[in-house]
Design a protein around this motif. Structure first.
Motif, PDB file in Angstrom:
ATOM      1  N   ARG A  49       0.790  -1.054   0.013  1.00 14.66           N
ATOM      2  CA  ARG A  49      -0.178   0.117   0.066  1.00 14.66           C
ATOM      3  C   ARG A  49       0.733   1.314  -0.037  1.00 14.66           C
ATOM      4  O   ARG A  49       0.488   2.386   0.765  1.00 14.66           O
ATOM      5  CB  ARG A  49      -1.042  -0.014   1.074  1.00 14.66           C
ATOM      6  N   VAL A 115      -0.177   5.080  -0.100  1.00 11.31           N
ATOM      7  CA  VAL A 115      -1.254   5.252  -0.893  1.00 11.31           C
ATOM      8  C   VAL A 115      -2.418   5.988  -0.294  1.00 11.31           C
ATOM      9  O   VAL A 115      -2.918   7.022  -0.828  1.00 11.31           O
ATOM     10  CB  VAL A 115      -1.906   3.784  -1.103  1.00 11.31           C
ATOM     11  N   ASP A 116      -2.689   5.916   1.071  1.00 11.57           N
ATOM     12  CA  ASP A 116      -3.659   6.807   1.634  1.00 11.57           C
ATOM     13  C   ASP A 116      -3.371   8.396   1.731  1.00 11.57           C
ATOM     14  O   ASP A 116      -4.401   9.082   1.531  1.00 11.57           O
ATOM     15  CB  ASP A 116      -4.034   6.294   3.196  1.00 11.57           C
ATOM     16  N   ALA A 124      -6.698   2.454   0.245  1.00  8.40           N
ATOM     17  CA  ALA A 124      -5.786   1.935   0.840  1.00  8.40           C
ATOM     18  C   ALA A 124      -6.477   0.662   1.536  1.00  8.40           C
ATOM     19  O   ALA A 124      -5.802  -0.468   1.760  1.00  8.40           O
ATOM     20  CB  ALA A 124      -4.999   2.693   2.208  1.00  8.40           C
TER      21      ALA A 124
END
Length: 131
Positions: A49, A115-116, A124
């Motif tokens: 992620r 990713v977040d 995510a």
């Protein structure tokens, strides 16, 4: 048309030039302060992620001839969220290659972005639950 997210990131669907198969979701930051960061390409590692600086895509993306190994399609952030869930997890061999740069970037330039922070918590979370 070039799509740039409000925070300056550009999203790219990266496909194999010969087969057309989706291989990567990539981001670039053309307005970055440091010159190297304006040229760098980060690619999504779904399992982790995160987007990791990808030295061999950076070299390919910057080519000025027609010998690219990949095709880059600039996409908006909405489409990027969909592509993130489709992009294949690179093999262990490819991830090892990413973390051992041979050209284009030095080891300390192989940075990462969660990713977040680039795509939001929902993406995510979906990546975390992906099998």
């Amino acid at each position: 048309m070039t799509y740039v997210a409000k925070d300056g990131w550009e999203f790219w669907r990266v496909s194999n030039a010969s087969s057309g198969a989706l291989e990567w979701l990539a981001v670039t930051r053309p307005g970055a302060r440091a010159a190297i960061d304006r040229e760098k390409v980060w690619t999504l590692l779904p399992k982790s992620r995160m987007f990791l600086a990808n030295w061999f895509l950076t070299a390919d993306f910057g080519r000025e001839d027609d010998a690219n190994e990949w095709v880059y399609e600039n996409i908006d952030s909405t489409e990027a969220r969909e592509v993130a869930l489709e992009v294949p997890q690179p093999s262990t061999e490819v991830v090892t290659r990413l973390t051992h740069p041979e050209s284009s970037l030095t080891l300390n330039q192989i940075d990462r972005h969660p990713v977040d922070k680039l795509m939001g918590k929902r993406v995510a979370d979906k990546l975390e639950n992906r099998t």
